[in-house]
Write an enzyme that holds these catalytic residues in place. Sequence first.
Site, PDB file in Angstrom:
ATOM      1  N   GLU A 249       0.820  -1.224   0.000  1.00  0.00           N
ATOM      2  CA  GLU A 249       0.000   0.000   0.000  1.00  0.00           C
ATOM      3  C   GLU A 249       0.851   1.269   0.000  1.00  0.00           C
ATOM      4  O   GLU A 249       0.427   2.293  -0.514  1.00  0.00           O
ATOM      5  CB  GLU A 249      -0.941   0.001   1.211  1.00  0.00           C
ATOM      6  CG  GLU A 249      -1.973   1.100   1.158  1.00  0.00           C
ATOM      7  CD  GLU A 249      -3.214   0.810   1.989  1.00  0.00           C
ATOM      8  OE1 GLU A 249      -3.799   1.780   2.465  1.00  0.00           O
ATOM      9  OE2 GLU A 249      -3.601  -0.351   2.152  1.00  0.00           O
TER      10      GLU A 249
ATOM     11  N   ASP B 128      -2.879  -2.997   3.176  1.00  0.00           N
ATOM     12  CA  ASP B 128      -3.376  -3.161   4.544  1.00  0.00           C
ATOM     13  C   ASP B 128      -4.478  -4.214   4.593  1.00  0.00           C
ATOM     14  O   ASP B 128      -5.361  -4.237   3.734  1.00  0.00           O
ATOM     15  CB  ASP B 128      -3.920  -1.829   5.081  1.00  0.00           C
ATOM     16  CG  ASP B 128      -2.795  -0.859   5.415  1.00  0.00           C
ATOM     17  OD1 ASP B 128      -1.627  -1.266   5.337  1.00  0.00           O
ATOM     18  OD2 ASP B 128      -3.093   0.307   5.737  1.00  0.00           O
TER      19      ASP B 128
ATOM     20  N   TYR C  75      -0.300  -3.182  13.828  1.00  0.00           N
ATOM     21  CA  TYR C  75      -1.191  -2.405  12.948  1.00  0.00           C
ATOM     22  C   TYR C  75      -2.132  -1.495  13.754  1.00  0.00           C
ATOM     23  O   TYR C  75      -2.825  -1.964  14.655  1.00  0.00           O
ATOM     24  CB  TYR C  75      -2.000  -3.383  12.096  1.00  0.00           C
ATOM     25  CG  TYR C  75      -2.856  -2.742  11.038  1.00  0.00           C
ATOM     26  CD1 TYR C  75      -2.285  -2.138   9.922  1.00  0.00           C
ATOM     27  CD2 TYR C  75      -4.246  -2.744  11.155  1.00  0.00           C
ATOM     28  CE1 TYR C  75      -3.075  -1.556   8.952  1.00  0.00           C
ATOM     29  CE2 TYR C  75      -5.042  -2.158  10.182  1.00  0.00           C
ATOM     30  CZ  TYR C  75      -4.449  -1.563   9.082  1.00  0.00           C
ATOM     31  OH  TYR C  75      -5.238  -0.980   8.122  1.00  0.00           O
TER      32      TYR C  75
END
Length: 724
Positions: free
Chosen positions: A9, A105, A310
């Site tokens: 990403e 992601d 994350y």
Amino acid sequence: MSKTVVLAEKPSVGRDIARVLKCNQKGNGYMEGSNYIVTWALGHLVTLADPEVYDEKYKTWKLDDLPMLPGQLNLVVIKKTGKQFNSVKTQLNRKDVGEVVIATDAGREGELVARWILEKARINKPVKRLWISSVTDKAIRDGFKQLKPGKKYENLYASAVARSEADWYVGLNATRALTTKFNAQLSTGRVQTPTLAMIAKREKEIKEFKPKQFYGIQAKTNKGFTFTWQDGKNNSRIFSKERADGLLEQLKNKPAKVEDVNKSYKKKHAPQLYDLTELQRDANRIFGYSGKQTLSLMQKLYEQHKVLTYPRTDSRVISTDVVPTLKDRVKACGVDQYAKAANKIMKKEIKLPKSVVDDAKVSDHHAIIPTEQNVILSELDDKERKIYDLVVKRFLAVLSDPYEYEQTQVTAKIENERFVAKGKIVKKQGWKEIYNNRYEDEDDGADQNLPAVEKGDVFSNLRVSMTNGETKPPERFTEGGLLQAMENPVRYMSSDEKHLAGTISKTGGLGTVATRADIIEKLFNGMYMEMKGKHIFLTSKGRQLLNLVPEDLRSPALTAEWEEKLGQIAEGKLDKNRFISEMKTYARDVVQEIKNSDENFKHDNMTGTKCPNCGKHMLEINNKKGRMLVCQDRSCGYKKNIAKQTNARCPNCHKRMELRGEGEGQMFMCKCGHREKLSTFDARKQQEKKHKVSKKDVNKYLNKQDDGFKNNAMAEQLAKLKNK
């Protein structure tokens, strides 16, 4: 042998994956190895086309042209990042590429980023999915050992497309309808407008609140502790002054007889691990950071430093597969002030309750915890360190022993009235040691140091007194409070919408953990709300917007219904096209309701200056570049700059100056009072340049000077040492 393209990403994540996969050959927007080509997006590279792509007439905003309901929405490459899209497309279309791994992601939006690129580039090669929660080398290696088939995530992609297209049909149509109908720059959306409505509801509650006086009775003993009066329902507040006065008179000079001494041994576990919203709330409450600022810091700690997992997660628990890695994570973060707590945890067997480990409550990602990568605290800046500190302390607290104490409640009677005194003896600090025993507990306030008290004891010579206070209105929203309300907006729903309460709780409230901070930022930038101190207030524009938008768009129930259906699409239980068809009908109804409205919008930024084209009064607008005057009639469109924010620095206070006026009369103005004509400023700068030595000249001079220092005594001694 064919190669595999890995699509990340962001460049930073792409470079990490490339290093692990031994892709060392640098290309234009990609890195290549013997088996893999790693390339990356820059967030979204592809988006839904603007209305004018479907029909030229949509270039101008007209109420009569609404609603805009193209049969099929097209994808377009975002111009700003078009170069990177072409680079990604070239790699994907290579003849020696046989497979694609999506490494964006792991979530709905990440799926959309990658799939839109593949769709726009017309790629039909086999797809696999990398689904990981941290970007450490170990996590990447483990993730590539267990890649998932791309087919498994096609329904997730369909739900992401449905969300995006629904926002296009409803959001763009409603925004254009409001703007053209009321001749004002207004925007609405299924998340931002209900968020604004919650602030309005809180302001209404505060405005309508009528404070009530209340009283209490306390009896102070000569043993250093105090009894507090309570009724049969454990309430200590009396709302009648006459009753409080009567009780005070009745109880004066009377002894207290102990009727019960209740001792109970209690354990208190640490609060749950952080999800993003809880972390944003604490960072706002403790450090005053905005939600967006916290997310940005978390992103750096995740991507750049790789010390936290994350950030965009709504889970406050971990899954069972993370448990075997916990001691590695403790070891990685257990440095400096965390070493003592970490060493204790390393020596014991870790047993965790369901409030910490629960597979059923983990959504796309588990709670935010440290990674297995060793932290070097000196590499973190002050703000990053503060966020890291919150996460690590919470992580270590959850793994530590519970806080244990003995709770004592002494109940006494004075003239048949019930009085209570509470005390606490700490037996084991447990996880509270990590917070230096300063962790704030809501129930700590009533506890006092009690002496040894037995049933039947009598206390005489009591000092009985009356206390008083006043009920307080609800507090205005802080940004942290608003984030919490967005996560759980049930109390802001009307009674006929309560049947959707379960749905909105299940789907995680208004917006997602990833978008809430941006929504709040958007409402500030659109001048619908403003910050005064640490509290949020509605502006006149925000208040008026809520009166102009259809009722549906003001309620969290709309998002609840949408999210429920998007969840069904992700699970393969609902057809995406059926949902989009419903959204088109809804967009048509919203536009019609706005067209039929009899309301008016009153500009609060109107000036006395008249537009030279149409004669109407102009509005003063603040934007990123400065301030300008804009004609209130959108069809006229006349604009004029008042003041432009520049990078020119004031010679007195060195702050940035504004450039005002036009032509030869342009003048720099500073907040400190300094004024300077543009022509004078230019002349001064030219003069300074003449006397200023360039970096090039400085380097030339230094190079010449080197010759003079080459044979000094120190250099000779060092040379001898080197040759030994």
